[in-house]
Write a protein that holds these residues in place. Sequence first.
Motif, PDB file in Angstrom:
ATOM      1  N   GLN A 151     -14.559  -1.019   1.949  1.00 37.92           N
ATOM      2  CA  GLN A 151     -13.250  -0.382   1.880  1.00 37.92           C
ATOM      3  C   GLN A 151     -12.177  -1.440   1.622  1.00 37.92           C
ATOM      4  N   PHE A 152     -11.303  -1.165   0.674  1.00 37.25           N
ATOM      5  CA  PHE A 152     -10.171  -2.030   0.354  1.00 37.25           C
ATOM      6  C   PHE A 152      -8.865  -1.362   0.787  1.00 37.25           C
ATOM      7  N   ALA A 153      -7.902  -2.177   1.226  1.00 32.60           N
ATOM      8  CA  ALA A 153      -6.529  -1.725   1.454  1.00 32.60           C
ATOM      9  C   ALA A 153      -5.621  -2.870   1.031  1.00 32.60           C
ATOM     10  N   LEU A 154      -5.064  -2.772  -0.166  1.00 32.70           N
ATOM     11  CA  LEU A 154      -4.258  -3.836  -0.752  1.00 32.70           C
ATOM     12  C   LEU A 154      -2.840  -3.336  -0.977  1.00 32.70           C
ATOM     13  N   SER A 155      -1.870  -3.933  -0.313  1.00 29.24           N
ATOM     14  CA  SER A 155      -0.485  -3.527  -0.544  1.00 29.24           C
ATOM     15  C   SER A 155       0.030  -4.202  -1.815  1.00 29.24           C
ATOM     16  N   ILE A 156       0.702  -3.409  -2.656  1.00 29.68           N
ATOM     17  CA  ILE A 156       1.243  -3.899  -3.923  1.00 29.68           C
ATOM     18  C   ILE A 156       2.680  -3.410  -4.040  1.00 29.68           C
ATOM     19  N   ASN A 157       3.602  -4.336  -4.257  1.00 33.92           N
ATOM     20  CA  ASN A 157       5.006  -3.951  -4.413  1.00 33.92           C
ATOM     21  C   ASN A 157       5.118  -2.889  -5.509  1.00 33.92           C
ATOM     22  N   ALA A 158       5.764  -1.778  -5.185  1.00 30.27           N
ATOM     23  CA  ALA A 158       5.854  -0.671  -6.140  1.00 30.27           C
ATOM     24  C   ALA A 158       6.530  -1.072  -7.440  1.00 30.27           C
ATOM     25  N   GLN A 159       7.448  -2.045  -7.374  1.00 32.55           N
ATOM     26  CA  GLN A 159       8.138  -2.502  -8.576  1.00 32.55           C
ATOM     27  C   GLN A 159       7.203  -3.266  -9.520  1.00 32.55           C
ATOM     28  N   HIS A 160       6.141  -3.827  -8.964  1.00 32.75           N
ATOM     29  CA  HIS A 160       5.230  -4.642  -9.769  1.00 32.75           C
ATOM     30  C   HIS A 160       3.997  -3.878 -10.231  1.00 32.75           C
ATOM     31  N   TYR A 161       3.757  -2.702  -9.685  1.00 30.11           N
ATOM     32  CA  TYR A 161       2.486  -2.009  -9.909  1.00 30.11           C
ATOM     33  C   TYR A 161       2.223  -1.765 -11.396  1.00 30.11           C
ATOM     34  N   GLU A 162       3.194  -1.239 -12.087  1.00 32.25           N
ATOM     35  CA  GLU A 162       3.041  -1.024 -13.530  1.00 32.25           C
ATOM     36  C   GLU A 162       3.339  -2.302 -14.305  1.00 32.25           C
ATOM     37  N   LYS A 163       4.438  -2.962 -13.944  1.00 28.46           N
ATOM     38  CA  LYS A 163       4.946  -4.084 -14.731  1.00 28.46           C
ATOM     39  C   LYS A 163       3.975  -5.256 -14.810  1.00 28.46           C
ATOM     40  N   LEU A 164       3.289  -5.557 -13.714  1.00 28.80           N
ATOM     41  CA  LEU A 164       2.383  -6.702 -13.702  1.00 28.80           C
ATOM     42  C   LEU A 164       0.937  -6.331 -14.046  1.00 28.80           C
ATOM     43  N   GLY A 165       0.694  -5.064 -14.334  1.00 27.82           N
ATOM     44  CA  GLY A 165      -0.616  -4.679 -14.828  1.00 27.82           C
ATOM     45  C   GLY A 165      -1.598  -4.181 -13.797  1.00 27.82           C
ATOM     46  N   PHE A 166      -1.144  -3.932 -12.570  1.00 27.22           N
ATOM     47  CA  PHE A 166      -2.064  -3.424 -11.546  1.00 27.22           C
ATOM     48  C   PHE A 166      -2.579  -2.026 -11.903  1.00 27.22           C
ATOM     49  N   ALA A 167      -1.700  -1.192 -12.416  1.00 25.25           N
ATOM     50  CA  ALA A 167      -2.102   0.178 -12.764  1.00 25.25           C
ATOM     51  C   ALA A 167      -3.231   0.161 -13.788  1.00 25.25           C
ATOM     52  N   GLU A 168      -3.061  -0.614 -14.825  1.00 27.96           N
ATOM     53  CA  GLU A 168      -4.083  -0.698 -15.868  1.00 27.96           C
ATOM     54  C   GLU A 168      -5.379  -1.300 -15.332  1.00 27.96           C
ATOM     55  N   ALA A 169      -5.249  -2.375 -14.533  1.00 27.95           N
ATOM     56  CA  ALA A 169      -6.434  -3.049 -14.003  1.00 27.95           C
ATOM     57  C   ALA A 169      -7.247  -2.131 -13.103  1.00 27.95           C
ATOM     58  N   LEU A 170      -6.572  -1.397 -12.220  1.00 29.61           N
ATOM     59  CA  LEU A 170      -7.290  -0.499 -11.322  1.00 29.61           C
ATOM     60  C   LEU A 170      -7.886   0.687 -12.084  1.00 29.61           C
ATOM     61  N   HIS A 171      -7.188   1.142 -13.107  1.00 26.90           N
ATOM     62  CA  HIS A 171      -7.731   2.216 -13.941  1.00 26.90           C
ATOM     63  C   HIS A 171      -9.044   1.779 -14.589  1.00 26.90           C
ATOM     64  N   LEU A 172      -9.080   0.563 -15.094  1.00 29.63           N
ATOM     65  CA  LEU A 172     -10.298   0.053 -15.722  1.00 29.63           C
ATOM     66  C   LEU A 172     -11.412  -0.139 -14.695  1.00 29.63           C
ATOM     67  N   LEU A 173     -11.055  -0.671 -13.527  1.00 24.23           N
ATOM     68  CA  LEU A 173     -12.062  -0.873 -12.484  1.00 24.23           C
ATOM     69  C   LEU A 173     -12.641   0.446 -12.003  1.00 24.23           C
ATOM     70  N   ALA A 174     -11.805   1.506 -12.026  1.00 25.15           N
ATOM     71  CA  ALA A 174     -12.247   2.811 -11.540  1.00 25.15           C
ATOM     72  C   ALA A 174     -13.318   3.434 -12.433  1.00 25.15           C
ATOM     73  N   GLN A 175     -13.518   2.872 -13.613  1.00 21.83           N
ATOM     74  CA  GLN A 175     -14.539   3.418 -14.512  1.00 21.83           C
ATOM     75  C   GLN A 175     -15.947   3.102 -14.026  1.00 21.83           C
ATOM     76  N   ASP A 176     -16.119   1.932 -13.368  1.00 23.65           N
ATOM     77  CA  ASP A 176     -17.486   1.596 -12.960  1.00 23.65           C
ATOM     78  C   ASP A 176     -17.602   0.639 -11.774  1.00 23.65           C
ATOM     79  N   GLN A 177     -16.465   0.148 -11.238  1.00 24.65           N
ATOM     80  CA  GLN A 177     -16.556  -0.834 -10.167  1.00 24.65           C
ATOM     81  C   GLN A 177     -15.953  -0.375  -8.839  1.00 24.65           C
ATOM     82  N   ILE A 178     -15.021   0.570  -8.883  1.00 25.31           N
ATOM     83  CA  ILE A 178     -14.418   1.084  -7.656  1.00 25.31           C
ATOM     84  C   ILE A 178     -14.376   2.607  -7.706  1.00 25.31           C
ATOM     85  N   ARG A 179     -14.179   3.235  -6.535  1.00 26.76           N
ATOM     86  CA  ARG A 179     -14.111   4.697  -6.469  1.00 26.76           C
ATOM     87  C   ARG A 179     -13.125   5.113  -5.386  1.00 26.76           C
ATOM     88  N   ASN A 180     -12.750   6.377  -5.428  1.00 24.12           N
ATOM     89  CA  ASN A 180     -11.868   6.988  -4.423  1.00 24.12           C
ATOM     90  C   ASN A 180     -10.525   6.263  -4.309  1.00 24.12           C
TER      91      ASN A 180
END
Length: 210
Positions: A151-180
Amino acid sequence: MSEKTPDLQAAYALESPEGHKRLYAEWAGDYDEGFATREDYQLHIHTARAFVGAGGQGPVLDVGAGTGLCGAVLARLGVGPIDATDISGEMLEQAMRKDIYRDAIEADLNEGIPVPRESYSGIVSSGTFTHGHLGPEALPALLRVARPGAQFALSINAQHYEKLGFAEALHLLAQDQIRNLALPEVRIYGDLASGPNKDDTALIALFERV
């Protein structure tokens, strides 16, 4: 110790691992009282509770543990054992004084974490992805040390989530490396906070490693 006390704005202005290490070396002794209490810092509480609420359990790696604020909440919630990792040896020294950690691991996330693969059932991070000096490029290092189902719980500043690429990175990881994947939004600071960042929010990225 620098004659100028480090502050929140200095932390948000960090641009390099070297700058991070310098600032947090100066801030370590005064961080809990000089920053966390004065600014009514709450993110570590939200992150720890979200981890436990999602079913998280030990052994846990507290990433960017600092002086151990999040680890202390985890310990109070009955989670353990907990290891701490941080780029600042001075911060880790303060964290170990709390007697809640099994081990302290000084490491730059950009260079990996020197522990065996699949060492942990839980990965928690509060504040490490808050100031904008560390982006999603650190996520593979965290996944490497997590067990399947961790289980992961990672806090990410909401201002950086899209801008620094977290949204894209987690979307890609959700394809085969992470779930839920879930992204509850919380306030970083409480009602007693003041200053330009007092209303900042964070997303707590909750997910499990496949």
